[in-house]
Design a protein around this motif. Structure first.
Motif, mmCIF file in Angstrom:
data_model
loop_
_atom_site.group_PDB
_atom_site.id
_atom_site.type_symbol
_atom_site.label_atom_id
_atom_site.label_comp_id
_atom_site.label_asym_id
_atom_site.label_seq_id
_atom_site.Cartn_x
_atom_site.Cartn_y
_atom_site.Cartn_z
ATOM 1 N N PRO A 207 -30.131 -7.165 -0.613
ATOM 2 C CA PRO A 207 -28.824 -6.729 -0.092
ATOM 3 C C PRO A 207 -27.681 -7.411 -0.835
ATOM 4 C CG PRO A 207 -29.823 -8.325 1.392
ATOM 5 C CD PRO A 207 -30.871 -8.014 0.352
ATOM 6 N N GLU A 208 -26.529 -6.746 -0.859
ATOM 7 C CA GLU A 208 -25.362 -7.339 -1.509
ATOM 8 C C GLU A 208 -24.866 -8.568 -0.754
ATOM 9 O OE1 GLU A 208 -22.312 -4.407 -2.077
ATOM 10 O OE2 GLU A 208 -23.135 -3.818 -4.025
ATOM 11 N N TYR A 209 -25.034 -8.569 0.550
ATOM 12 C CA TYR A 209 -24.644 -9.715 1.365
ATOM 13 C C TYR A 209 -25.435 -9.677 2.661
ATOM 14 C CZ TYR A 209 -21.691 -6.135 3.558
ATOM 15 O OH TYR A 209 -21.244 -4.995 4.171
ATOM 16 N N ILE A 210 -25.420 -10.786 3.374
ATOM 17 C CA ILE A 210 -26.148 -10.890 4.631
ATOM 18 C C ILE A 210 -25.288 -10.310 5.755
ATOM 19 C CG2 ILE A 210 -27.161 -12.474 6.309
ATOM 20 C CD1 ILE A 210 -28.760 -12.222 3.709
ATOM 21 N N GLN A 211 -25.796 -9.286 6.406
ATOM 22 C CA GLN A 211 -25.053 -8.672 7.503
ATOM 23 C C GLN A 211 -25.296 -9.409 8.817
ATOM 24 O OE1 GLN A 211 -26.172 -4.516 7.462
ATOM 25 N NE2 GLN A 211 -24.745 -4.035 5.799
ATOM 26 N N ASN A 212 -26.533 -9.754 9.093
ATOM 27 C CA ASN A 212 -26.864 -10.475 10.319
ATOM 28 C C ASN A 212 -26.832 -11.976 10.026
ATOM 29 O OD1 ASN A 212 -27.889 -11.554 12.665
ATOM 30 N ND2 ASN A 212 -29.612 -10.137 12.819
ATOM 31 N N ARG A 213 -25.637 -12.528 10.007
ATOM 32 C CA ARG A 213 -25.470 -13.923 9.601
ATOM 33 C C ARG A 213 -26.078 -14.886 10.617
ATOM 34 N NH1 ARG A 213 -21.553 -14.829 5.584
ATOM 35 N NH2 ARG A 213 -20.917 -16.812 6.503
ATOM 36 N N GLY A 218 -28.680 -17.675 4.644
ATOM 37 C CA GLY A 218 -29.486 -18.524 3.772
ATOM 38 C C GLY A 218 -30.563 -17.765 3.032
ATOM 39 N N ARG A 219 -30.846 -16.528 3.466
ATOM 40 C CA ARG A 219 -31.848 -15.735 2.757
ATOM 41 C C ARG A 219 -31.254 -15.162 1.476
ATOM 42 N NH1 ARG A 219 -34.978 -12.044 7.136
ATOM 43 N NH2 ARG A 219 -35.721 -11.085 5.186
ATOM 44 N N LEU A 220 -32.121 -14.753 0.586
ATOM 45 C CA LEU A 220 -31.700 -14.354 -0.752
ATOM 46 C C LEU A 220 -31.007 -12.999 -0.745
ATOM 47 C CD1 LEU A 220 -34.861 -15.558 -2.667
ATOM 48 C CD2 LEU A 220 -32.599 -16.590 -2.727
ATOM 49 N N ASN A 317 -18.760 -20.779 3.879
ATOM 50 C CA ASN A 317 -17.506 -20.168 3.428
ATOM 51 C C ASN A 317 -17.798 -19.163 2.319
ATOM 52 O OD1 ASN A 317 -16.835 -21.423 0.601
ATOM 53 N ND2 ASN A 317 -17.491 -23.176 1.841
ATOM 54 N N ASP A 318 -16.838 -18.318 2.012
ATOM 55 C CA ASP A 318 -17.068 -17.172 1.136
ATOM 56 C C ASP A 318 -17.322 -17.548 -0.323
ATOM 57 O OD1 ASP A 318 -16.858 -15.378 3.207
ATOM 58 O OD2 ASP A 318 -14.723 -15.002 2.907
ATOM 59 N N GLU A 319 -17.013 -18.777 -0.706
ATOM 60 C CA GLU A 319 -17.277 -19.164 -2.091
ATOM 61 C C GLU A 319 -18.752 -19.459 -2.331
ATOM 62 O OE1 GLU A 319 -15.946 -22.391 -5.504
ATOM 63 O OE2 GLU A 319 -14.611 -21.974 -3.823
ATOM 64 N N ILE A 320 -19.465 -19.810 -1.297
ATOM 65 C CA ILE A 320 -20.865 -20.197 -1.454
ATOM 66 C C ILE A 320 -21.717 -18.955 -1.687
ATOM 67 C CG2 ILE A 320 -22.862 -21.238 -0.321
ATOM 68 C CD1 ILE A 320 -20.936 -23.102 1.124
ATOM 69 N N VAL A 321 -22.210 -18.812 -2.912
ATOM 70 C CA VAL A 321 -23.087 -17.705 -3.252
ATOM 71 C C VAL A 321 -24.469 -17.955 -2.660
ATOM 72 C CG1 VAL A 321 -24.139 -16.410 -5.157
ATOM 73 C CG2 VAL A 321 -21.779 -17.238 -5.360
ATOM 74 N N TRP A 322 -24.949 -19.179 -2.810
ATOM 75 C CA TRP A 322 -26.236 -19.570 -2.217
ATOM 76 C C TRP A 322 -26.063 -20.952 -1.615
ATOM 77 C CZ3 TRP A 322 -31.488 -20.608 -5.144
ATOM 78 C CH2 TRP A 322 -32.536 -20.621 -4.214
ATOM 79 N N GLY A 323 -26.273 -21.044 -0.312
ATOM 80 C CA GLY A 323 -26.161 -22.318 0.367
ATOM 81 C C GLY A 323 -27.478 -22.725 0.987
ATOM 82 N N THR A 325 -29.784 -24.344 4.039
ATOM 83 C CA THR A 325 -29.828 -24.509 5.490
ATOM 84 C C THR A 325 -30.320 -25.901 5.885
ATOM 85 O OG1 THR A 325 -32.067 -23.580 5.578
ATOM 86 C CG2 THR A 325 -30.221 -22.041 5.838
ATOM 87 N N LYS A 326 -30.595 -26.741 4.906
ATOM 88 C CA LYS A 326 -31.094 -28.091 5.193
ATOM 89 C C LYS A 326 -30.009 -28.941 5.862
ATOM 90 C CE LYS A 326 -34.991 -27.409 2.802
ATOM 91 N NZ LYS A 326 -36.346 -27.381 3.389
#
Length: 634
Positions: A207-213, A218-220, A317-323, A325-326
């Motif tokens: 997906p282009e982005y996570i809809q169910n945040r 944290g998923r790819l 926040n919106d800048e984080i492409v991949w964050g 969850t740790k």
């Protein structure tokens, strides 16, 4: 039992031994695997097992990037009392070895995660995901894409650490004979190609982005996969891998060369194209540079600092492409600054992870150029002291006497560092006009300095950037505000783009300047051309490829300070021998007066050798599998 023993041999011959595996293959009677894929719910649990091997990017203890180099140092006494087994710091101090390598991600020993076991479980998932009858086609395609991207990342992580590695496309059948399971390390160009192919396949179905945040953050995603592809191709184009003569004789027992020996500038063109693709995907996925838009009553100077600090510590926040969850509570405990007297007995406020003076001096002046290049900044007298006046009040406590080094620096300096006299916004005080706002009191006996035999900064600095302003230390309570530590953020991609374009052109142009200037603008700096023309003693630096290379490298170190990028960057640039052999310096933290404190002291003298560009393989693994060869120098 015969088949089980053969399975164990298959794993160990690659150099893999691990205990407490989540799901192991049981060859003859395989109820474990059948059960794991008998329906959607159980298959999803196995998907999360594939995620569970991700190394923790915010752990100073169990991943190399935060404490294995010279970005931060600690008091060795704290290694036993407060850090317990700080494996990464042992690497920085030169204790790496081949008998029991530290952070062994190859075998899963000595604080390392066995990433070959991770690859095995990813392959098990891909081999069995057709079995659940109740799995929708969309979910199936997405989950397959996620696991392919995870496979790519685990290969990338191992490649970055060890150089050539065995490609694990499929699991070795249990029926294989001894010779078949004695795998070889594959040439690095083959490994890069495999990583890129996996990520291209994965990106198509992510997906282009996570809809169910709430449930899936944290998923790819597609932007993550393409950002990893850009990272891989940038690494492949960098001096460590691109025609590095040191590895000219690294061949296996078949005579196959494992490193390319010819520099290929076209690799930078490929890296630039991949990075642009990643940036466009990130924009489509709603990622943008972070700007603080909160409603706390703060000055514009404090707001500008929060643009930088919160790009790391504002959760998702919106800048984080991949964050990640740790949990980074421990990281905040070792990087926080004690600012109030009732925190003296707080054993959790450890204040130990100390930026080195070399890192402190890497940040620019307020004019956006290096401190030794700024013709308006007094470089020669930087260690002298002066009193902070009212016009510095959002950066340095008014009336406090501190070093010239702490004055008139760029906004990232004040957002990233705590120092003697430096203002520390947050910790329960959200009005920067409050007379009780925290500031660094770092001399011996003061609340932020040496209070005992350990638990203090050894250089006089702390990485404030890694502590959320919403984290509160009150008495004996440490209330950490959790955040999503960035693995990749958009500013990283912008600077990668500037680097790749600069390396692929004969001379820098407006496109090169465009991407670095976007990052500089958020840091309240003028563009590189304007800054160097106005303030640098070397204004022509921005006009040459070599000059811009140095500028981009320093920009990355300043923008991404303490986020784990500097360590890997210095390795891929082949600059580690220049940087990591410098003495570790700081202020005299045992000083109780201004005169005593502001003396430069050498804390340690590390040694980085050429062999340290890659981690060693464990000697026992080489003994088991004679087809594996050791990395040069070990």
């Amino acid at each position: 039992m015969k088949h089980i023993n053969k399975l164990i041999l298959c794993i160990s011959l690659i150099g893999l031994c691990a205990c407490n595996d989540f799901l192991d293959v049981v060859p003859d009677n395989i109820p474990t695997i059948d059960h794991a894929f008998n329906n959607r719910a159980s298959a999803e649990k196995y998907l999360y097992t594939c995620y569970s091997y991700l190394p923790d990017p915010c752990s100073p203890n169990y991943t190399p990037q935060l404490m294995s180099g010279n970005e931060c140092w600690i008091n060795p006494l704290d290694n036993n009392r407060y850090w317990y087994d700080l494996h990464t710091f042992d690497i920085a101090r030169g204790y790496q070895n081949t008998n029991e390598p530290i952070l062994n991600f190859w075998d899963g020993r000595n604080a390392g995660t066995n990433l070959f076991i991770a690859l095995r479980d990813c392959n098990i998932f891909l081999e069995n995901i057709d079995k659940p009858a109740d799995l929708e086609l969309y979910d199936k395609a997405r989950w397959i894409a996620e696991v392919k991207a995870l496979k790519a990342y685990y290969h990338f992580y191992l490649l970055r650490m060890y150089g050539p590695i065995p490609i694990v496309k499929e699991n070795i059948p249990v029926s294989s004979d001894i010779d078949e399971v004695k795998v070889y390390r594959d040439p690095v160009e083959d490994v890069f190609a495999y990583i890129v192919a996996l990520l291209d396949e994965a990106a198509a179905d992510l997906p282009e982005y996570i809809q169910n945040r709430t449930q899936e953050i944290g998923r790819l995603t597609k932007p993550i996969a393409l950002a990893l592809k850009a990272k891989a191709l940038t690494l492949a184009a960098s001096p460590l891998f691109n025609g590095n003569p040191y590895y000219a004789n690294m061949k296996d027992n078949r005579g196959i060369s494992l490193f390319p020996q010819t520099y290929d500038p076209e690799k930078w063109t490929l890296a630039a194209a991949a990075t642009l693709e990643a940036i466009e995907a990130a924009h489509a996925g709603k990622h943008e540079l972070y700007y603080y838009k909160g409603f706390n009553p703060v000055s514009e100077d404090t707001r500008r600092k929060l643009h930088i600090r919160n790009a790391v510590t504002e959760r998702w926040n919106d800048e984080i492409v991949w964050g990640s969850t740790k949990d980074q509570t421990h990281l905040q405990k070792v990087t926080c600054t004690r600012t109030r007297s009732n925190q003296a007995s707080n054993d959790e406020a450890r204040s130990m992870m100390s930026p080195t003076l070399d890192v402190v001096e890497t940040f620019y002046t307020k004019n956006g150029v290096p401190i030794n290049e700024d013709k308006t900044w007094d470089y020669e007298n930087r260690y002298q002291v002066r009193e902070a006046e009212e016009d510095h009040k959002y950066f340095i406590k008014t009336g406090h006497i501190t070093a010239n080094l702490n004055f008139d620096r760029e906004i990232r300096y004040y957002a990233s560092l705590s120092f003697d006299g430096g203002i520390i916004y947050g910790n329960g005080i959200l009005n920067d006009e409050d007379a009780n706002i925290g500031y660094g009191q770092m001399k011996k006996g003061q609340i932020g300095g040496v209070l005992g035999v350990s638990r203090y900064t050894v250089t006089g600095y702390l990485p404030k950037k890694l502590v959320s302003y919403e984290t509160v230390i009150e008495g004996n309570t440490f209330s950490a505000k959790r955040y999503s530590f960035p693995v990749i953020r958009l500013a990283d991609l912008y600077l990668m783009m500037a680097e790749a374009l600069n390396e692929s052109k004969a001379a820098p142009d407006t496109e090169v300047y465009k991407w670095i200037d976007l990052v500089r603008e958020r840091a309240s700096l003028e563009g590189v051309v304007e800054s160097w023309n106005k303030y640098s003693i070397n204004p022509e630096k921005v006009t040459t490829q070599a000059g811009m290379r140095d500028i981009i490298h320093q920009e990355r170190m300043n923008e991404l300070a303490f986020e784990g990028e500097r360590y890997w960057d210095l390795l891929r640039w082949k600059k580690a021998e220049d940087y990591m052999n410098k003495p570790i310096k700081g202020w005299n933290v045992m000083g109780e007066t201004t005169e005593e404190y502001y003396e430069i002291k050498v804390v340690a003298q590390p040694e980085f050798l050429t062999k340290n560009y890659f981690f060693p393989l464990r000697k026992a693994s080489l003994d088991v599998n004679s087809n594996l060869i050791q990395n040069p120098g070990w």
